[in-house]
Design a protein around this motif. Structure first.
Motif, PDB file in Angstrom:
ATOM      1  N   LEU A 188       0.829  -1.210   0.000  1.00 28.21           N
ATOM      2  CA  LEU A 188       0.000   0.000   0.000  1.00 28.21           C
ATOM      3  C   LEU A 188       0.866   1.264   0.000  1.00 28.21           C
ATOM      4  CD1 LEU A 188      -2.748  -1.114   2.544  1.00 28.21           C
ATOM      5  CD2 LEU A 188      -2.989  -0.936   0.053  1.00 28.21           C
ATOM      6  N   VAL A 189       1.985   1.203   0.700  1.00 26.37           N
ATOM      7  CA  VAL A 189       2.918   2.341   0.693  1.00 26.37           C
ATOM      8  C   VAL A 189       3.486   2.532  -0.709  1.00 26.37           C
ATOM      9  CG1 VAL A 189       5.160   3.163   1.535  1.00 26.37           C
ATOM     10  CG2 VAL A 189       3.511   2.160   3.142  1.00 26.37           C
ATOM     11  N   SER A 190       3.849   1.429  -1.374  1.00 28.27           N
ATOM     12  CA  SER A 190       4.409   1.530  -2.729  1.00 28.27           C
ATOM     13  C   SER A 190       3.374   2.032  -3.732  1.00 28.27           C
ATOM     14  CB  SER A 190       4.945   0.163  -3.180  1.00 28.27           C
ATOM     15  OG  SER A 190       3.900  -0.747  -3.445  1.00 28.27           O
ATOM     16  N   GLU A 191       2.090   1.823  -3.433  1.00 28.02           N
ATOM     17  CA  GLU A 191       1.011   2.285  -4.312  1.00 28.02           C
ATOM     18  C   GLU A 191       0.552   3.696  -3.965  1.00 28.02           C
ATOM     19  OE1 GLU A 191      -2.041  -0.664  -3.960  1.00 28.02           O
ATOM     20  OE2 GLU A 191      -0.892  -2.202  -5.002  1.00 28.02           O
ATOM     21  N   ASN A 192       1.230   4.307  -2.992  1.00 30.75           N
ATOM     22  CA  ASN A 192       0.918   5.672  -2.566  1.00 30.75           C
ATOM     23  C   ASN A 192      -0.477   5.779  -1.939  1.00 30.75           C
ATOM     24  OD1 ASN A 192       1.934   8.323  -2.301  1.00 30.75           O
ATOM     25  ND2 ASN A 192       0.648   9.041  -3.984  1.00 30.75           N
ATOM     26  N   LEU A 193      -0.919   4.694  -1.319  1.00 38.55           N
ATOM     27  CA  LEU A 193      -2.184   4.711  -0.591  1.00 38.55           C
ATOM     28  C   LEU A 193      -1.956   4.865   0.906  1.00 38.55           C
ATOM     29  CD1 LEU A 193      -4.077   1.842  -2.458  1.00 38.55           C
ATOM     30  CD2 LEU A 193      -4.435   4.304  -2.701  1.00 38.55           C
ATOM     31  N   ALA A 194      -0.718   4.638   1.329  1.00 41.56           N
ATOM     32  CA  ALA A 194      -0.347   4.803   2.736  1.00 41.56           C
ATOM     33  C   ALA A 194       1.056   5.386   2.800  1.00 41.56           C
ATOM     34  CB  ALA A 194      -0.413   3.465   3.470  1.00 41.56           C
ATOM     35  N   GLU A 195       1.368   5.966   3.944  1.00 40.72           N
ATOM     36  CA  GLU A 195       2.677   6.595   4.133  1.00 40.72           C
ATOM     37  C   GLU A 195       3.335   6.053   5.389  1.00 40.72           C
ATOM     38  OE1 GLU A 195       4.610  11.108   4.436  1.00 40.72           O
ATOM     39  OE2 GLU A 195       2.432  10.821   4.523  1.00 40.72           O
ATOM     40  N   LYS A 196       4.597   5.683   5.269  1.00 36.61           N
ATOM     41  CA  LYS A 196       5.344   5.178   6.422  1.00 36.61           C
ATOM     42  C   LYS A 196       6.262   6.278   6.938  1.00 36.61           C
ATOM     43  CE  LYS A 196       7.981   1.143   7.967  1.00 36.61           C
ATOM     44  NZ  LYS A 196       6.920   0.662   8.863  1.00 36.61           N
ATOM     45  N   PHE A 197       6.196   6.539   8.231  1.00 32.17           N
ATOM     46  CA  PHE A 197       6.976   7.602   8.839  1.00 32.17           C
ATOM     47  C   PHE A 197       8.260   7.053   9.469  1.00 32.17           C
ATOM     48  CE2 PHE A 197       2.586   8.981   8.694  1.00 32.17           C
ATOM     49  CZ  PHE A 197       2.698  10.268   8.183  1.00 32.17           C
ATOM     50  N   SER A 198       9.167   7.947   9.783  1.00 32.42           N
ATOM     51  CA  SER A 198      10.482   7.543  10.316  1.00 32.42           C
ATOM     52  C   SER A 198      10.377   6.829  11.656  1.00 32.42           C
ATOM     53  CB  SER A 198      11.393   8.770  10.443  1.00 32.42           C
ATOM     54  OG  SER A 198      10.796   9.749  11.277  1.00 32.42           O
ATOM     55  N   ASN A 199       9.296   7.068  12.388  1.00 30.64           N
ATOM     56  CA  ASN A 199       9.120   6.419  13.685  1.00 30.64           C
ATOM     57  C   ASN A 199       8.481   5.034  13.553  1.00 30.64           C
ATOM     58  OD1 ASN A 199       6.501   7.056  13.032  1.00 30.64           O
ATOM     59  ND2 ASN A 199       6.124   8.352  14.830  1.00 30.64           N
ATOM     60  N   GLY A 200       8.288   4.579  12.306  1.00 31.00           N
ATOM     61  CA  GLY A 200       7.713   3.264  12.072  1.00 31.00           C
ATOM     62  C   GLY A 200       6.204   3.261  11.919  1.00 31.00           C
ATOM     63  N   ARG A 201       5.571   4.381  12.214  1.00 28.42           N
ATOM     64  CA  ARG A 201       4.119   4.486  12.105  1.00 28.42           C
ATOM     65  C   ARG A 201       3.714   4.567  10.638  1.00 28.42           C
ATOM     66  NH1 ARG A 201       1.061   9.139  11.649  1.00 28.42           N
ATOM     67  NH2 ARG A 201      -1.124   9.015  12.324  1.00 28.42           N
ATOM     68  N   THR A 202       2.611   3.921  10.285  1.00 29.68           N
ATOM     69  CA  THR A 202       2.079   3.976   8.924  1.00 29.68           C
ATOM     70  C   THR A 202       0.646   4.479   8.979  1.00 29.68           C
ATOM     71  OG1 THR A 202       3.421   2.050   8.305  1.00 29.68           O
ATOM     72  CG2 THR A 202       1.653   2.685   6.808  1.00 29.68           C
ATOM     73  N   ALA A 203       0.321   5.407   8.095  1.00 26.13           N
ATOM     74  CA  ALA A 203      -1.015   5.982   8.092  1.00 26.13           C
ATOM     75  C   ALA A 203      -1.552   6.067   6.664  1.00 26.13           C
ATOM     76  CB  ALA A 203      -0.997   7.375   8.726  1.00 26.13           C
ATOM     77  N   VAL A 204      -2.861   6.044   6.567  1.00 24.28           N
ATOM     78  CA  VAL A 204      -3.546   6.141   5.273  1.00 24.28           C
ATOM     79  C   VAL A 204      -3.387   7.541   4.702  1.00 24.28           C
ATOM     80  CG1 VAL A 204      -5.817   6.084   4.160  1.00 24.28           C
ATOM     81  CG2 VAL A 204      -5.206   4.362   5.882  1.00 24.28           C
ATOM     82  N   ILE A 205      -3.048   7.631   3.426  1.00 24.76           N
ATOM     83  CA  ILE A 205      -2.924   8.929   2.770  1.00 24.76           C
ATOM     84  C   ILE A 205      -4.299   9.493   2.434  1.00 24.76           C
ATOM     85  CG2 ILE A 205      -2.175  10.060   0.622  1.00 24.76           C
ATOM     86  CD1 ILE A 205       0.350   8.389   0.723  1.00 24.76           C
ATOM     87  N   GLY A 206      -5.233   8.604   2.105  1.00 31.36           N
ATOM     88  CA  GLY A 206      -6.571   9.045   1.721  1.00 31.36           C
ATOM     89  C   GLY A 206      -6.770   8.894   0.227  1.00 31.36           C
ATOM     90  N   PHE A 207      -8.020   8.752  -0.176  1.00 34.50           N
ATOM     91  CA  PHE A 207      -8.320   8.521  -1.590  1.00 34.50           C
ATOM     92  C   PHE A 207      -9.662   9.164  -1.895  1.00 34.50           C
ATOM     93  CE2 PHE A 207      -8.882   6.239  -5.526  1.00 34.50           C
ATOM     94  CZ  PHE A 207      -7.582   5.989  -5.954  1.00 34.50           C
ATOM     95  N   ASP A 208      -9.636  10.174  -2.769  1.00 32.39           N
ATOM     96  CA  ASP A 208     -10.839  10.930  -3.080  1.00 32.39           C
ATOM     97  C   ASP A 208     -11.354  10.619  -4.486  1.00 32.39           C
ATOM     98  OD1 ASP A 208     -10.711  12.307  -0.598  1.00 32.39           O
ATOM     99  OD2 ASP A 208      -9.211  13.677  -1.441  1.00 32.39           O
ATOM    100  N   ILE A 209     -12.495  11.192  -4.818  1.00 37.39           N
ATOM    101  CA  ILE A 209     -13.075  11.028  -6.153  1.00 37.39           C
ATOM    102  C   ILE A 209     -12.091  11.483  -7.231  1.00 37.39           C
ATOM    103  CG2 ILE A 209     -14.864  11.858  -7.724  1.00 37.39           C
ATOM    104  CD1 ILE A 209     -15.926   9.852  -5.735  1.00 37.39           C
ATOM    105  N   CYS A 210     -11.371  12.567  -6.953  1.00 43.66           N
ATOM    106  CA  CYS A 210     -10.424  13.083  -7.952  1.00 43.66           C
ATOM    107  C   CYS A 210      -9.297  12.091  -8.201  1.00 43.66           C
ATOM    108  CB  CYS A 210      -9.869  14.437  -7.525  1.00 43.66           C
ATOM    109  SG  CYS A 210      -8.835  14.415  -6.049  1.00 43.66           S
ATOM    110  N   ASP A 211      -8.965  11.279  -7.197  1.00 48.45           N
ATOM    111  CA  ASP A 211      -7.930  10.265  -7.384  1.00 48.45           C
ATOM    112  C   ASP A 211      -8.407   9.163  -8.331  1.00 48.45           C
ATOM    113  OD1 ASP A 211      -5.901  11.321  -5.565  1.00 48.45           O
ATOM    114  OD2 ASP A 211      -7.312  10.817  -3.977  1.00 48.45           O
TER     115      ASP A 211
END
Length: 214
Positions: free
Chosen positions: A53-76
């Motif tokens: 999901l991170v490689s697909e740009n649907l999630a982002e992994k932070f330096s502290n190891g936390r991963t969060a959803v980037i979000g996906f809108d109609i425009c995407d």
């Protein structure tokens, strides 16, 4: 719940679809232990899915190891379909008559599979995807095919969402594929590109509606 066949693929497909449909809000953390318990699988497939999901740009992994959803809108969704239109229409312009003749039977095989699935009221996502992938392959442009393939899994999920809101309209959608083949056989490239654009723009509209309804 995830069944025990192709666990990794099922997990990433499930999470990708949930993110695209907005079941996860922008910034919401993806926690391995919570997802593992919720889906009934070990943490290994969850970890692999999050990486995908991170490689697909649907999630982002932070330096502290936390991963969060980037979000996906109609425009995407609209941007992805615009990308498909650009790639696939360019591919149509590169298909020679000999290459079309070489792959015509396979295209027709995919059409027959779509008709069979429609007859049995099944959703055949893979055959729809394979049809379009073959059109790109027929261009003979390996770089173009590579670009298309990098988005293939997301394209498949969008088709999955679309198919859920077009279950009563499959016959006309199959006819659109048939018409593209017929026009390509006559080497009417501009007309084929117009039909493909209309087909994918319609699919985009269905997918956007699916995001709102599902």
């Amino acid at each position: 719940m995830i069944i025990k066949n192709n666990v990794g693929t099922q997990v990433v497909d499930h999470l990708r679809k949930e993110i695209i449909l907005g079941k996860y809000e922008k910034g919401e953390p993806l926690i391995e232990t919570k997802l593992s318990e919720g889906l009934g699988v070990s943490r290994g497939p969850i970890r692999e899915a999050i990486g995908q999901l991170v490689s697909e740009n649907l999630a982002e992994k932070f330096s502290n190891g936390r991963t969060a959803v980037i979000g996906f809108d109609i425009c995407d969704i609209e941007n992805l379909y615009d990308t498909r239109i650009l790639l696939e229409n360019y591919a149509l312009g590169q298909i020679s008559k000999p290459v079309f003749n070489e792959y015509k039977d396979r295209l027709l095989l995919y059409i027959n599979r779509m008709h069979e699935a429609e007859y049995y009221k099944e959703r055949d996502i893979e055959t729809d995807l394979a049809f379009h992938q073959l059109l790109v392959k027929m261009s003979g442009n390996s770089s173009l095919l590579h670009l298309w393939m990098t988005q293939r899994d997301i394209f498949r999920t969008l088709i999955d969402i679309t198919s859920e809101v077009t279950s009563t309209n499959q016959s006309s959608i199959i006819d659109q594929h048939v018409e593209i083949i017929e026009v390509l056989e006559k080497q009417e490239v501009k007309k084929a590109q117009g039909l493909l654009r209309k087909h994918l723009e319609s699919a985009c509209d269905y997918c956007c509606n699916g995001k709102k309804l599902l």
